[in-house]
Design an enzyme around this catalytic site. Structure first.
Site, PDB file in Angstrom:
ATOM      1  N   LYS A  51      56.852-104.535  29.722  1.00 33.38           N
ATOM      2  CA  LYS A  51      55.916-104.138  30.794  1.00 33.38           C
ATOM      3  C   LYS A  51      54.672-103.499  30.190  1.00 33.38           C
ATOM      4  O   LYS A  51      53.560-103.784  30.609  1.00 33.38           O
ATOM      5  CB  LYS A  51      56.575-103.119  31.735  1.00 33.38           C
ATOM      6  CG  LYS A  51      57.496-103.745  32.734  1.00 33.38           C
ATOM      7  CD  LYS A  51      56.763-104.051  34.039  1.00 33.38           C
ATOM      8  CE  LYS A  51      57.763-104.556  35.041  1.00 33.38           C
ATOM      9  NZ  LYS A  51      57.431-105.647  35.830  1.00 33.38           N
ATOM     10  N   LYS A  74      61.314-118.658  27.466  1.00 36.09           N
ATOM     11  CA  LYS A  74      62.712-118.910  27.811  1.00 36.09           C
ATOM     12  C   LYS A  74      62.810-119.259  29.296  1.00 36.09           C
ATOM     13  O   LYS A  74      62.007-118.781  30.105  1.00 36.09           O
ATOM     14  CB  LYS A  74      63.587-117.704  27.468  1.00 36.09           C
ATOM     15  CG  LYS A  74      63.528-116.575  28.461  1.00 36.09           C
ATOM     16  CD  LYS A  74      64.843-115.805  28.528  1.00 36.09           C
ATOM     17  CE  LYS A  74      64.907-115.074  29.853  1.00 36.09           C
ATOM     18  NZ  LYS A  74      66.187-114.800  30.384  1.00 36.09           N
ATOM     19  N   LYS A 130      64.491-117.337  35.973  1.00 33.49           N
ATOM     20  CA  LYS A 130      64.256-117.394  37.417  1.00 33.49           C
ATOM     21  C   LYS A 130      62.879-116.853  37.746  1.00 33.49           C
ATOM     22  O   LYS A 130      62.169-117.384  38.574  1.00 33.49           O
ATOM     23  CB  LYS A 130      65.232-116.488  38.179  1.00 33.49           C
ATOM     24  CG  LYS A 130      66.685-116.746  37.964  1.00 33.49           C
ATOM     25  CD  LYS A 130      67.500-116.023  39.009  1.00 33.49           C
ATOM     26  CE  LYS A 130      67.954-114.638  38.669  1.00 33.49           C
ATOM     27  NZ  LYS A 130      68.695-114.288  37.573  1.00 33.49           N
TER      28      LYS A 130
HETATM   29  P1  ADP Z   1      66.745-114.868  34.465  1.00 35.49           P
HETATM   30  O1  ADP Z   1      65.975-114.647  33.193  1.00 35.49           O
HETATM   31  O2  ADP Z   1      66.645-116.261  34.913  1.00 35.49           O
HETATM   32  O3  ADP Z   1      66.353-113.868  35.542  1.00 35.49           O
HETATM   33  P2  ADP Z   1      69.051-113.266  34.084  1.00 35.49           P
HETATM   34  O4  ADP Z   1      68.204-112.274  33.358  1.00 35.49           O
HETATM   35  O5  ADP Z   1      69.560-112.917  35.441  1.00 35.49           O
HETATM   36  O6  ADP Z   1      68.256-114.628  34.146  1.00 35.49           O
HETATM   37  O7  ADP Z   1      70.257-113.642  33.143  1.00 35.49           O
HETATM   38  C1  ADP Z   1      71.573-113.927  33.576  1.00 35.49           C
HETATM   39  C2  ADP Z   1      72.380-114.350  32.363  1.00 35.49           C
HETATM   40  O8  ADP Z   1      71.922-115.606  31.878  1.00 35.49           O
HETATM   41  C3  ADP Z   1      72.260-113.373  31.185  1.00 35.49           C
HETATM   42  O9  ADP Z   1      73.499-113.303  30.521  1.00 35.49           O
HETATM   43  C4  ADP Z   1      71.210-114.012  30.315  1.00 35.49           C
HETATM   44  O10 ADP Z   1      71.337-113.666  28.963  1.00 35.49           O
HETATM   45  C5  ADP Z   1      71.467-115.489  30.538  1.00 35.49           C
HETATM   46  N1  ADP Z   1      70.218-116.235  30.432  1.00 35.49           N
HETATM   47  C6  ADP Z   1      69.113-116.083  31.182  1.00 35.49           C
HETATM   48  N2  ADP Z   1      68.157-116.954  30.829  1.00 35.49           N
HETATM   49  C7  ADP Z   1      68.665-117.666  29.804  1.00 35.49           C
HETATM   50  C8  ADP Z   1      68.178-118.734  28.990  1.00 35.49           C
HETATM   51  N3  ADP Z   1      66.962-119.237  29.164  1.00 35.49           N
HETATM   52  N4  ADP Z   1      68.980-119.232  28.033  1.00 35.49           N
HETATM   53  C9  ADP Z   1      70.200-118.739  27.852  1.00 35.49           C
HETATM   54  N5  ADP Z   1      70.734-117.748  28.578  1.00 35.49           N
HETATM   55  C10 ADP Z   1      69.994-117.210  29.543  1.00 35.49           C
END
Ligand code: ADP
Ligand code: TRP
Length: 342
Positions: free
Chosen positions: A117, A200, A203
């Site tokens: 941030k 990466k 969401k």
């Molecule tokens: P996002 O980044 O989509 O909001 P989250 O932070 O809610 O996803 O992550 C939920 C789970 O999925 C965590 O264990 C995170 O490490 C894994 N995760 C999120 N994005 C990825 C990605 N691009 N590749 C692999 N694992 C991921």
């Protein structure tokens, strides 16, 4: 890896609340793998963590429900797995409040979520305390249940390290109370790239391929994927390295001969981007066919979902309450009457 082990992990219902293929590879696959052999499993929806960004009641509820449906559809075995909402167990915030006092400010200032941030130019005065203390709540989530392994993707590793540090500080101050958790991480697919080919998949970046969305939406997400920008015509030889469409094919297309054939034709300029993408749509819909059907079936049965979460919370609460009693004893907040023998 130990023989009799326990695992715990959570997922935050933030962003669009949708589960994407990055979550599947980085979080769901390792979880299902560990589920097979683990003795005890805790899995929860981290709705309190989502409050740092989701501050709309309906949106939060929709996201939580979507995640619950998704994960049940992936095959979380609720006979074996304690599946619950973080906010149903008030001990999480109670322990967070206690851990605040053994956590050095410097440790939290090094945390990615906060530093990101700052890097994006947000004034430190404007960052909410929820975000700042995010890793301490995460430490509380974990330490209440004392799991041996915490399966998370690369982006969450630092948080688990902080949880270990916080547990260490507490143990040093008050005596051995918490088990230090280990990270369980699948190397090759720990950080799946997004559809724009740079950051990466996430969401919140809207660069994802959803698992449970309507076919039309998945088609659109795949069709808009970045490929090889140097390839202008079908006959131009293309590059499969760093090309997200091929990354996804390799990881999710179960027809390995087809993947090898597409790679060969792509590098020799004998297949269109369109065909590669069409085959990816088919591969993804085929891979998740069973899960997608189950998702829709569960969606029409909200009472069943409520029962599952109620049962999960009841089981989680037993462990959380037990650990909190121990913590209260250790720090001197107990319900026992003191007899003034110091
Ligand atoms: P996002 O980044 O989509 O909001 P989250 O932070 O809610 O996803 O992550 C939920 C789970 O999925 C965590 O264990 C995170 O490490 C894994 N995760 C999120 N994005 C990825 C990605 N691009 N590749 C692999 N694992 C991921
Ligand atoms: N912050 C994690 C994420 O966004 C979710 C989470 C919250 C979690 N508490 C946890 C993961 C405890 C593992 C253990 O992915």
């Amino acid at each position: 890896m130990k023989n009799n082990y326990s695992i715990l992990t959570g997922i935050t219902p933030s962003g669009s609340g949708e589960v994407h293929i990055g979550n599947y590879l980085g979080a769901v696959v390792p979880f299902l793998e560990l589920q097979k052999n683990a003795d005890k499993i805790y899995f929860f929806i981290a709705d309190l963590h989502a409050l740092t960004t989701v501050q709309n009641k309906l949106e939060l509820q929709r996201n939580v429900e979507n995640l619950v449906l998704s994960y049940l559809a992936f095959g979380i075995d609720t006979k074996k797995v304690v599946f619950y909402r973080q906010s149903d167990i008030t001990e999480h915030t109670e322990l967070q409040s206690i851990l605040n006092n053994v956590t050095p400010l410097a440790l939290i200032k090094r945390a990615h979520a906060y530093k990101d941030k700052l890097q994006k130019g947000t004034d430190p005065e404007d960052i909410n305390m929820g975000l700042f203390s995010y890793p301490i709540l995460m430490a509380a989530d974990i330490l209440l249940y004392g799991p041996d392994y915490v399966p998370v993707g690369d982006d969450q590793k630092q948080h688990i390290e902080i949880a270990r540090d916080v547990a260490g500080f507490f143990n040093k101050t008050y005596g051995e109370t918490f088990v230090l958790p280990d990270i369980y991480n699948i190397k090759e697919s720990a950080r799946l790239v997004g559809t724009e080919g740079k950051r990466k998949m996430s969401k919140s970046l809207n660069n994802y391929i959803a698992v449970f969305a309507d076919e039309k939406i998945i088609r659109k997400q795949i069709m808009s994927c970045y490929t090889d920008p140097n390839r202008k015509k079908v006959t131009d030889p293309g590059s499969v390295e760093g090309n997200p469409v091929f990354t996804y094919h390799r990881l999710l297309n179960d027809n390995k001969d087809e993947v090898a054939d597409l790679e060969k034709r792509y590098t020799t300029g004998t297949v269109s981007d369109m065909e590669v993408k069409e085959k990816l749509i088919f591969a993804i819909l085929t891979k998740f066919k069973k899960e997608r059907a189950l998702y829709n079936e569960l969606k029409s049965n909200p009472e069943k979902i409520k029962d599952i979460l109620r049962e999960g919370a009841e089981k989680a609460r037993v462990q959380a309450a037990k650990k909190m009693m121990e913590v209260r004893e250790r720090i001197g907040i107990t319900n026992k009457y003191s007899e003034f023998h110091y």
